[in-house]
Design a protein around this motif. Structure first.
Motif, PDB file in Angstrom:
ATOM      1  N   SER A   1      15.892  12.207  28.146  1.00 31.88           N
ATOM      2  CA  SER A   1      15.649  10.808  28.488  1.00 31.88           C
ATOM      3  C   SER A   1      15.161  10.036  27.277  1.00 31.88           C
ATOM      4  O   SER A   1      14.446  10.573  26.435  1.00 31.88           O
ATOM      5  CB  SER A   1      14.580  10.699  29.583  1.00 31.88           C
ATOM      6  OG  SER A   1      14.997  11.401  30.713  1.00 31.88           O
TER       7      SER A   1
ATOM      8  N   TYR B   1      13.261   6.338  26.370  1.00 39.57           N
ATOM      9  CA  TYR B   1      12.534   5.181  26.882  1.00 39.57           C
ATOM     10  C   TYR B   1      12.335   4.148  25.784  1.00 39.57           C
ATOM     11  O   TYR B   1      11.980   4.525  24.656  1.00 39.57           O
ATOM     12  CB  TYR B   1      11.137   5.604  27.371  1.00 39.57           C
ATOM     13  CG  TYR B   1      11.143   6.352  28.681  1.00 39.57           C
ATOM     14  CD1 TYR B   1      10.763   5.710  29.862  1.00 39.57           C
ATOM     15  CD2 TYR B   1      11.499   7.694  28.731  1.00 39.57           C
ATOM     16  CE1 TYR B   1      10.756   6.403  31.072  1.00 39.57           C
ATOM     17  CE2 TYR B   1      11.493   8.391  29.932  1.00 39.57           C
ATOM     18  CZ  TYR B   1      11.129   7.736  31.106  1.00 39.57           C
ATOM     19  OH  TYR B   1      11.123   8.409  32.301  1.00 39.57           O
TER      20      TYR B   1
ATOM     21  N   GLU C   1      10.561   1.438  29.586  1.00 39.03           N
ATOM     22  CA  GLU C   1      11.821   1.390  30.339  1.00 39.03           C
ATOM     23  C   GLU C   1      12.777   2.524  29.948  1.00 39.03           C
ATOM     24  O   GLU C   1      13.110   2.691  28.770  1.00 39.03           O
ATOM     25  CB  GLU C   1      12.520   0.036  30.084  1.00 39.03           C
ATOM     26  CG  GLU C   1      13.717  -0.177  30.985  1.00 39.03           C
ATOM     27  CD  GLU C   1      14.665  -1.251  30.454  1.00 39.03           C
ATOM     28  OE1 GLU C   1      15.839  -1.235  30.860  1.00 39.03           O
ATOM     29  OE2 GLU C   1      14.227  -2.096  29.628  1.00 39.03           O
ATOM     30  N   ARG C   2      13.232   3.276  30.950  1.00 39.35           N
ATOM     31  CA  ARG C   2      14.164   4.375  30.647  1.00 39.35           C
ATOM     32  C   ARG C   2      15.578   3.831  30.492  1.00 39.35           C
ATOM     33  O   ARG C   2      16.089   3.163  31.391  1.00 39.35           O
ATOM     34  CB  ARG C   2      14.113   5.412  31.775  1.00 39.35           C
ATOM     35  CG  ARG C   2      14.907   6.657  31.426  1.00 39.35           C
ATOM     36  CD  ARG C   2      14.538   7.812  32.320  1.00 39.35           C
ATOM     37  NE  ARG C   2      15.164   7.677  33.625  1.00 39.35           N
ATOM     38  CZ  ARG C   2      14.889   8.481  34.661  1.00 39.35           C
ATOM     39  NH1 ARG C   2      14.010   9.437  34.542  1.00 39.35           N
ATOM     40  NH2 ARG C   2      15.486   8.305  35.808  1.00 39.35           N
TER      41      ARG C   2
ATOM     42  N   HIS D   1      19.412   8.900  30.411  1.00 41.15           N
ATOM     43  CA  HIS D   1      18.950  10.010  31.241  1.00 41.15           C
ATOM     44  C   HIS D   1      20.149  10.948  31.427  1.00 41.15           C
ATOM     45  O   HIS D   1      20.888  10.836  32.386  1.00 41.15           O
ATOM     46  CB  HIS D   1      18.469   9.442  32.588  1.00 41.15           C
ATOM     47  CG  HIS D   1      17.717  10.413  33.427  1.00 41.15           C
ATOM     48  ND1 HIS D   1      16.629  11.100  32.978  1.00 41.15           N
ATOM     49  CD2 HIS D   1      17.900  10.820  34.729  1.00 41.15           C
ATOM     50  CE1 HIS D   1      16.160  11.878  33.951  1.00 41.15           C
ATOM     51  NE2 HIS D   1      16.931  11.732  35.010  1.00 41.15           N
TER      52      HIS D   1
END
Ligand SMILES: Cc1cc2nc3c(=O)[nH]c(=O)nc-3n(C[C@H](O)[C@H](O)[C@H](O)COP(=O)(O)OP(=O)(O)OC[C@H]3O[C@@H](n4cnc5c(N)ncnc54)[C@H](O)[C@@H]3O)c2cc1C
Length: 422
Positions: free
Chosen positions: A375, A377, A381-382, A385
């Motif tokens: 992931s 970020y 905020e991601r 993924h």
């Protein structure tokens, strides 16, 4: 004192690709300094195939792969000095080197590209009990003896460490008529590429004993036997699990360390995980105009990625020399944080204004992960993924950051790369 626009230290695959790309980016005045008697670096002793699958879509041997880049260096008429050891670089980019023809000499460089590769972790650092008789070699030394000098280090072999060099030497020694009895690995996973475990051990029925280490070396003049034992979670040998192998040779393949004495002395800031310089999106160190690429920056498994990275370092150095680099502005530096299973990233900082449309961020994980997610970020905020079937410390991973996506985020301070369960 002679002056050059760019001085490249090291004539291995990284140095060659960096010099060629700097020339193709418009810099005329480049010099490559190599301490060995030939260009090509470690690839000269890697006579097995498997190189260049990404770059040339062909399976080349190490020397063949290196030669493709040497040809480009010759075509571009880039000067190089062999048998030339660089002994010092200073903050203001004065390179001190020596060879037999010139003696000790100094060069003033506008930019420097560090491409000195890495060396093997020595056995002295391994704390193995027992004697130190003849017959103990690092796997890379054995590789050089067999493939370049034409000597066989021994006939009955035990290997400690399952890094790629150890795996490749298990196969090489077997093909040369030796009996490789076992490969012992301290960690619960191999440090090498999966394809090397299959092609170099499984195909030759060589056992790999994970979570094992050497607890005794016997023999006064020459190695006579090696005892290995299983280790617990803390790496301590477990009593009663010892296995004794008679042998005449112990090969050590216990990791590689970037050759960074020159970088450190120059004041280049180091990444404590990689033991290589900390670099930004342009592969530039904390010292303006000093760039790094290849194994001196972080240990690579595939040379194709070394060449790709070195091309970038060459382009960045050319931009710097031609004064085309976007002004550096500390307040716009974004930190790339490696956490939750991700051991490090290269680069470790970036400036969105300076980056290309896409930036490859390479990293390694600290354990084996099956079916987990990588992931990314942007602050909280991601934005990425991705599920991965398997990730292992022996295989380098990467994520690609898109400039436009980063630009959308106001006041971005950190980019985090981590492993997540789901
Ligand atoms: C045994 C082994 C097997 C491998 N197998 C594969 C494979 O199957 N497929 C694959 O894709 N990759 C493989 N690799 C990885 C690949 O070979 C390396 O990633 C690549 O060679 C690194 O390139 P480099 O230029 O950074 O370093 P190097 O090749 O080590 O070159 C560095 C150069 O810098 C020079 N140098 C160092 N210090 C100085 C100094 N002070 N002054 C002047 N010169 C200096 C050195 O002499 C050397 O020539 C293997 C590596 C090894 C060791």
């Amino acid at each position: 004192m002679k002056a050059y626009d760019i001085v490249v230290i090291g004539g291995g695959p990284a140095g060659l690709a960096a010099a060629v790309s700097a020339r193709k980016s418009g810099v005329k005045d480049i010099l490559v300094l190599e301490r060995d008697k030939e260009l090509g670096g470690i690839l000269n002793q890697c006579i097995h195939n498997g190189f260049g699958l990404h770059t040339f879509k062909e399976e080349l041997t190490g020397p063949e792969y290196a030669y493709r880049f040497m040809e480009q260096l010759y075509e571009e008429k880039i000067p190089y000095k062999l048998n030339t050891m660089v002994m010092d670089i200073s903050k203001d980019k004065i390179v001190t080197a020596m060879n037999r023809e010139d003696g000790v000499f100094q060069i003033k460089a506008k930019a420097i590209i560090l491409a000195m590769g890495c060396r093997e972790r020595p056995k002295g650092a391994l704390n193995i009990p027992g004697y130190r008789p003849a017959g103990i070699y690092s796997a890379g030394t054995a590789q050089r003896l067999v493939n370049i000098e034409g000597y066989m280090p021994g006939k009955e072999i035990v290997i400690l460490g399952s890094g790629d060099i150890g795996l490749i030497m298990a196969r090489r020694m077997t093909l040369e008529g030796a009996k490789v009895k076992v490969v012992a690995e301290l960690m619960p996973y191999s440090g090498g590429l999966k394809r090397n475990i299959v092609q170099c051990l499984d195909d030759f029925n060589i056992p790999l004993k994970l979570s094992h280490t050497v607890v005794d070396i016997e023999g006064k003049e020459r190695v006579e036997a090696v005892t290995i034992a299983k280790v617990d979670k803390t790496g301590k040998p477990i009593k009663g699990t010892e296995e004794r192998y008679t042998c005449d040779t112990l090969l050590l393949s216990c990791g590689l360390i970037p050759e960074n004495e020159l970088s450190r002395n120059a004041g280049v800031e180091m990444n404590l995980v990689t033991n290589g310089p900390k670099v930004n999106e342009s592969l530039e160190t904390n010292i303006e105009g000093i760039f790094a690429c290849g194994n001196v920056l972080h240990v690579h498994d595939l040379v194709d990625y070394v060449s790709e990275e070195a091309k970038k370092a060459g382009e960045s150095a050319a931009k710097y020399v031609k004064d085309e680099q976007v002004e550096s502005d500390e307040s716009k530096t974004i930190e790339i944080v490696a956490t939750d299973g991700v051991r490090y990233t290269v680069p470790s900082t970036l400036n969105v204004d300076r980056m290309e449309d896409m930036l490859t961020v390479r990293f390694r994980v600290g354990a084996v992960y099956k079916g987990k997610y990588v992931s990314v970020y942007l602050d909280g905020e991601r934005i990425m993924h991705n599920k991965k079937k398997i990730m292992a410390p022996g295989e380098m991973e990467q994520v690609i950051l898109i400039k436009n996506k980063l630009k959308e985020q106001d006041n971005l301070k950190t980019i985090t790369v981590k492993i997540e369960e789901n």
